[in-house]
Design an enzyme around this catalytic site. Sequence first.
Site, mmCIF file in Angstrom:
data_model
loop_
_atom_site.group_PDB
_atom_site.id
_atom_site.type_symbol
_atom_site.label_atom_id
_atom_site.label_comp_id
_atom_site.label_asym_id
_atom_site.label_seq_id
_atom_site.Cartn_x
_atom_site.Cartn_y
_atom_site.Cartn_z
ATOM 1 N N CYS A 113 0.833 -1.216 0.000
ATOM 2 C CA CYS A 113 0.000 0.000 0.000
ATOM 3 C C CYS A 113 0.860 1.256 0.000
ATOM 4 O O CYS A 113 1.868 1.312 0.708
ATOM 5 C CB CYS A 113 -0.854 0.081 1.256
ATOM 6 S SG CYS A 113 -1.914 -1.309 1.471
ATOM 7 N N ARG A 116 -12.533 0.647 -6.732
ATOM 8 C CA ARG A 116 -12.227 0.446 -5.310
ATOM 9 C C ARG A 116 -11.556 1.675 -4.706
ATOM 10 O O ARG A 116 -11.699 1.975 -3.533
ATOM 11 C CB ARG A 116 -11.275 -0.754 -5.259
ATOM 12 C CG ARG A 116 -10.810 -1.200 -3.922
ATOM 13 C CD ARG A 116 -9.760 -2.294 -4.178
ATOM 14 N NE ARG A 116 -9.356 -2.973 -2.992
ATOM 15 C CZ ARG A 116 -9.512 -4.267 -2.780
ATOM 16 N NH1 ARG A 116 -10.096 -5.021 -3.680
ATOM 17 N NH2 ARG A 116 -9.066 -4.809 -1.691
HETATM 18 P P1 XMP Z 1 -0.854 -7.180 3.300
HETATM 19 O O1 XMP Z 1 -0.029 -6.404 4.260
HETATM 20 O O2 XMP Z 1 -1.428 -8.415 3.895
HETATM 21 O O3 XMP Z 1 -2.091 -6.218 2.954
HETATM 22 O O4 XMP Z 1 -0.102 -7.449 2.033
HETATM 23 C C1 XMP Z 1 -3.173 -6.628 2.171
HETATM 24 C C2 XMP Z 1 -4.282 -5.598 2.254
HETATM 25 O O5 XMP Z 1 -3.857 -4.346 1.699
HETATM 26 C C3 XMP Z 1 -4.984 -3.658 1.154
HETATM 27 N N1 XMP Z 1 -4.642 -3.265 -0.217
HETATM 28 C C4 XMP Z 1 -4.209 -2.050 -0.566
HETATM 29 N N2 XMP Z 1 -4.092 -0.902 0.142
HETATM 30 N N3 XMP Z 1 -3.266 0.188 -1.778
HETATM 31 C C5 XMP Z 1 -3.613 0.226 -0.479
HETATM 32 O O6 XMP Z 1 -3.471 1.267 0.171
HETATM 33 C C6 XMP Z 1 -3.374 -0.919 -2.556
HETATM 34 O O7 XMP Z 1 -3.029 -0.920 -3.729
HETATM 35 C C7 XMP Z 1 -3.879 -2.080 -1.915
HETATM 36 N N4 XMP Z 1 -4.140 -3.340 -2.374
HETATM 37 C C8 XMP Z 1 -4.612 -4.013 -1.295
HETATM 38 C C9 XMP Z 1 -6.167 -4.586 1.229
HETATM 39 O O8 XMP Z 1 -6.943 -4.188 2.325
HETATM 40 C C10 XMP Z 1 -5.501 -5.947 1.444
HETATM 41 O O9 XMP Z 1 -6.342 -6.875 2.092
#
Ligand code: XMP
Length: 520
Positions: free
Chosen positions: A344, A439
């Site tokens: 993120c 999203r």
């Molecule tokens: P982890 O730390 O497990 O996080 O890899 C997965 C979660 O991150 C969110 N997610 C995003 N948040 N930009 C964001 O700010 C993104 O591009 C993005 N893609 C996923 C989402 O909640 C996921 O479950």
Amino acid sequence: MAATRDTGLDDSFYQPADEFFPANHKIGLTFDDLTLATLYSEILPRDTQLDTTLAENLRLNIPVISSDMDTVTESRMAIALALNGGLGLIHYNMPERQQLSEVSRVKFHVHGMIQEPIKALPEQHIGDVLKMIEERKFSFSTFPVVDEKGKLVGLLSGHVVKPRYAKRKVAEALTPRAQVHTLNKKELGKDPIARADKFFNEHLGIHKLLVVDDKDHLHGLITLSDIERLAAERNAQFKPARDASFRLICGAAVSATRNAFGELDRERILTHVGGLVERGVDAVAVSTAHGHSKGVGNTVKVLRDAFPKLPLIAGNVTSAAGAEYLADCGANAVKVGQGPGSICTTRNVAGVGIPQMTALYVCSRAAAKKKVAILADGGIAKSGDIVKALTLAQAVICGGIFAGCNEAPGEILEIGGKLYKQYRGMGSFAAMKAGSAARYGQPTNPTQKVAAEGIEALKEACGSVDRVLAQLIGGIQSGMGYLGAANLAQLRDKARYIRVSPAGMREAAPHDVVELKTGN
Ligand code: XMP
């Protein structure tokens, strides 16, 4: 009697959540900013229970969910999670029709049955089959043989799949249909494993059972070795998460879809979720970056009205008002997390988001008032983070931890002698181009200017979900043992926290040694 608790001294250092977080209200805290204090325990880690309730009709045997991301959860990942007692949320970066069939694959997955066995065709040569085994690195050499319409014509046994028969046609070498053992899929009943077990008991020396429909089309292959493995698994501590009809459970994510006029496309949302429900989906997640918004709230309301009993997950939020809003709209579980994820960049790009433990605390107190669950979504890098998250949340959602697994979508890449899988944020340019822009409230037309809120990355390939989950569950149980918590409700009740200094954080990791092997 020996003292099991020093209320004076310990309590002035190690505080329960309702003292610790308010006392630290001027600073946002995340996992590594705090640690949990041990408590007198009579609980052995292996005796701890990990079941969790997310809605009246959504119960998991382990509190772990895989993220609705296009490099994390499709049917293979959802099947693996459910088999381990958790839940997979199928992402929505694919055509709606495809998402329906991904859900169907999970719901039709018969544990122990290979649903799409590799087949041979009668007109192929044995040499072609040998080449396929070599190219695709199969470790087996017996194949069902079907005609071009998928109708079973026989079984090609491994005994004849030999180079000396390379020029022979499969049709000449196969065991004919009449001699092949089959069961009609209707005969599998509610407990296909028990049915197959009975079959193998009754048929001495038979190792393969084919499953067909009324038209003799092939639907699956059950092997004796899988059934034996499964019989052993039945004694496992954490059972697969199943619905009332013994099918694995499966979740699916949807967005707050808008029509050409920028209004919520109620009809499309209802038609699609209706399709998911028809296929037996167990939970629908309205999954967006900003859940405390009119579009998400209205989507939840529309779904709650149309499907009163369907477990609804919604998010993401990081405020008490956000959690209450989604609960009031009808969500059963609220996803918490803005910017903690490993891929993120929301906090850098938008300057917005809250460190995860503070966000979880604030949302957990609002959620408790409204009697809904919260899910800690993102930022989990190790099992200790999960234990900390579960002191406040009913389950965790993980992306990065599963993205390197065999069951995640995408191929394994070899770079400089190491194996990797692709992992990307749903707010990365590539994922948004593939469909997830809604999203992030970004224009869905890829030619327009968009601000990416995620990166594209690689994760080291890390084997099967079973293996990864075994490590995570071991860690969760260990944490619960240290706190004397027999179940997750006790973990939430008993947790006491203390801040960690940067030196304390360094102390927590291996230090002053040359590391030869990691913990796993
Ligand atoms: P982890 O730390 O497990 O996080 O890899 C997965 C979660 O991150 C969110 N997610 C995003 N948040 N930009 C964001 O700010 C993104 O591009 C993005 N893609 C996923 C989402 O909640 C996921 O479950």
